[in-house]
Design a protein around this motif. Structure first.
Motif, mmCIF file in Angstrom:
data_model
loop_
_atom_site.group_PDB
_atom_site.id
_atom_site.type_symbol
_atom_site.label_atom_id
_atom_site.label_comp_id
_atom_site.label_asym_id
_atom_site.label_seq_id
_atom_site.Cartn_x
_atom_site.Cartn_y
_atom_site.Cartn_z
ATOM 1 N N SER A 218 0.829 -1.209 0.000
ATOM 2 C CA SER A 218 0.000 0.000 0.000
ATOM 3 C C SER A 218 0.863 1.258 0.000
ATOM 4 C CB SER A 218 -0.945 -0.001 1.199
ATOM 5 O OG SER A 218 -0.219 0.031 2.418
ATOM 6 N N PHE A 219 1.992 1.226 0.699
ATOM 7 C CA PHE A 219 2.887 2.386 0.720
ATOM 8 C C PHE A 219 3.472 2.623 -0.670
ATOM 9 C CE2 PHE A 219 7.034 4.435 1.514
ATOM 10 C CZ PHE A 219 6.608 5.551 2.220
ATOM 11 N N ALA A 220 3.869 1.535 -1.355
ATOM 12 C CA ALA A 220 4.462 1.669 -2.688
ATOM 13 C C ALA A 220 3.472 2.227 -3.696
ATOM 14 C CB ALA A 220 4.981 0.312 -3.157
ATOM 15 N N ALA A 221 2.182 2.054 -3.434
ATOM 16 C CA ALA A 221 1.156 2.537 -4.356
ATOM 17 C C ALA A 221 0.785 3.993 -4.105
ATOM 18 C CB ALA A 221 -0.091 1.666 -4.245
ATOM 19 N N ASP A 222 1.273 4.578 -3.016
ATOM 20 C CA ASP A 222 0.888 5.940 -2.637
ATOM 21 C C ASP A 222 2.085 6.877 -2.843
ATOM 22 O OD1 ASP A 222 0.031 8.295 -1.420
ATOM 23 O OD2 ASP A 222 -1.050 7.246 0.162
ATOM 24 N N LYS A 223 2.218 7.425 -4.043
ATOM 25 C CA LYS A 223 3.372 8.269 -4.376
ATOM 26 C C LYS A 223 3.397 9.548 -3.545
ATOM 27 C CE LYS A 223 4.793 5.475 -7.595
ATOM 28 N NZ LYS A 223 6.013 4.638 -7.370
ATOM 29 N N ALA A 224 2.234 10.097 -3.269
ATOM 30 C CA ALA A 224 2.180 11.328 -2.487
ATOM 31 C C ALA A 224 2.709 11.093 -1.073
ATOM 32 C CB ALA A 224 0.757 11.867 -2.442
ATOM 33 N N LEU A 225 2.356 9.963 -0.489
ATOM 34 C CA LEU A 225 2.829 9.637 0.856
ATOM 35 C C LEU A 225 4.336 9.410 0.848
ATOM 36 C CD1 LEU A 225 2.037 9.044 3.800
ATOM 37 C CD2 LEU A 225 1.704 6.647 3.132
ATOM 38 N N GLN A 226 4.825 8.734 -0.166
ATOM 39 C CA GLN A 226 6.267 8.521 -0.282
ATOM 40 C C GLN A 226 7.008 9.854 -0.351
ATOM 41 O OE1 GLN A 226 7.038 5.929 -3.666
ATOM 42 N NE2 GLN A 226 5.154 4.807 -3.213
ATOM 43 N N ASP A 227 6.519 10.750 -1.203
ATOM 44 C CA ASP A 227 7.182 12.037 -1.360
ATOM 45 C C ASP A 227 7.152 12.842 -0.069
ATOM 46 O OD1 ASP A 227 7.712 11.430 -3.972
ATOM 47 O OD2 ASP A 227 6.049 12.583 -4.801
ATOM 48 N N SER A 231 10.687 12.203 0.755
ATOM 49 C CA SER A 231 11.196 13.149 -0.254
ATOM 50 C C SER A 231 11.777 12.426 -1.448
ATOM 51 C CB SER A 231 12.254 14.080 0.372
ATOM 52 O OG SER A 231 11.709 14.800 1.458
ATOM 53 N N LEU A 232 11.082 11.378 -1.915
ATOM 54 C CA LEU A 232 11.606 10.589 -3.015
ATOM 55 C C LEU A 232 11.656 11.376 -4.315
ATOM 56 C CD1 LEU A 232 9.978 7.099 -2.364
ATOM 57 C CD2 LEU A 232 12.318 7.808 -1.949
ATOM 58 N N SER A 233 10.767 12.346 -4.476
ATOM 59 C CA SER A 233 10.790 13.138 -5.703
ATOM 60 C C SER A 233 12.076 13.956 -5.798
ATOM 61 C CB SER A 233 9.581 14.078 -5.772
ATOM 62 O OG SER A 233 9.579 14.975 -4.673
ATOM 63 N N VAL A 234 12.643 14.329 -4.647
ATOM 64 C CA VAL A 234 13.908 15.062 -4.624
ATOM 65 C C VAL A 234 15.059 14.108 -4.877
ATOM 66 C CG1 VAL A 234 15.432 16.490 -3.226
ATOM 67 C CG2 VAL A 234 12.954 16.749 -3.030
#
Length: 234
Positions: A218-227, A231-234
């Motif tokens: 579920s965490f891997a499916a939630d890009k907003a939560l990851q970011d 800060s994965l987008s950075v």
């Protein structure tokens, strides 16, 4: 019942408060991943579980038993092993001598040694070499091998892929999958793709507090939560 439970664990190091009411459960079996930014408190969590730093207040429960006040050696005898980020191997000893030091009675179980050599063929090839002469990846393999030379219920592994070549990281992932078939792994890892490929359940620590727990799927499916949390987008 969870294999490992942390309840409102608070750890101070000197004048600094590092962990604040850390609470999560590690189920038995598979790989539980602890994620977080640098300095979030992941290593402190592992060291507190292992008794290297004493949490106060709060508690660490292993199979329902409170092990918070036990010394590190006593915790190890309960069936918990620790693979630190710095590997902790003895450079002037051979590969085999490093493994012997981790046995209970100074003798190998032939079946377990055979399994280790199947997981990490380099350790069989270089078993008479001093550990300092190994590559970084081989040293990490030796550190993990010491943790499983005796039967364990739980292994705490801190940043095992740090600085390793992609081919070694892939080999380490395959080894962890096999190990986790009969030994629970609590993995601290900065390599998110590596962690995602292995983890079944997970928690994120941010600024010494648990910011999220749940399934890795579920965490891997939630890009907003990851970011937001990593800060994965950075």
């Amino acid at each position: 019942m969870s294999l490992l439970s942390l309840r409102q664990m608070k750890t101070d190091i000197g004048q600094y408060s590092v962990l604040h009411d850390v609470t999560f459960d590690v189920p038995e079996g598979g790989v539980f991943v602890l994620l977080g930014r640098n300095g979030a408190g992941k290593t402190t969590t592992l060291r507190s579980i292992m008794g290297l730093w004493q949490p106060s207040p709060g508690s660490v429960l292993f199979r329902g038993e409170d092990i918070t006040a036990l010394h590190t050696a006593q915790i190890a005898r309960k069936g918990i092993a620790y693979v630190p980020e710095n590997m902790g191997i003895f450079g002037t000893l051979t590969v085999d001598e490093n493994l012997v030091l981790a046995t209970a009675n100074g003798r190998f179980d032939p079946a377990r040694l055979k399994r280790i050599h199947a997981l990490f063929p380099a350790l069989e090839k270089f078993r008479d070499k001093q550990a300092w002469s190994l590559s970084g990846g081989q040293k990490q393999m030796l550190s993990v091998a010491r943790a499983i030379i005796e039967p364990r219920d739980l292994i705490l592994i801190d940043e095992p892929t740090k600085g390793l070549a992609p081919s070694i990281v892939a080999a380490m992932g395959e080894a962890f999958r096999e190990i986790s078939a009969d030994t629970t792994i609590l993995l601290v890892e900065q390599n998110y793709n590596f962690a995602r490929s292995l983890g079944r359940d997970m928690a994120v620590i941010d600024d010494g507090r648990v910011a999220h727990t749940g399934s890795m799927e579920s965490f891997a499916a939630d890009k907003a939560l990851q970011d937001r949390l990593l800060s994965l987008s950075v």
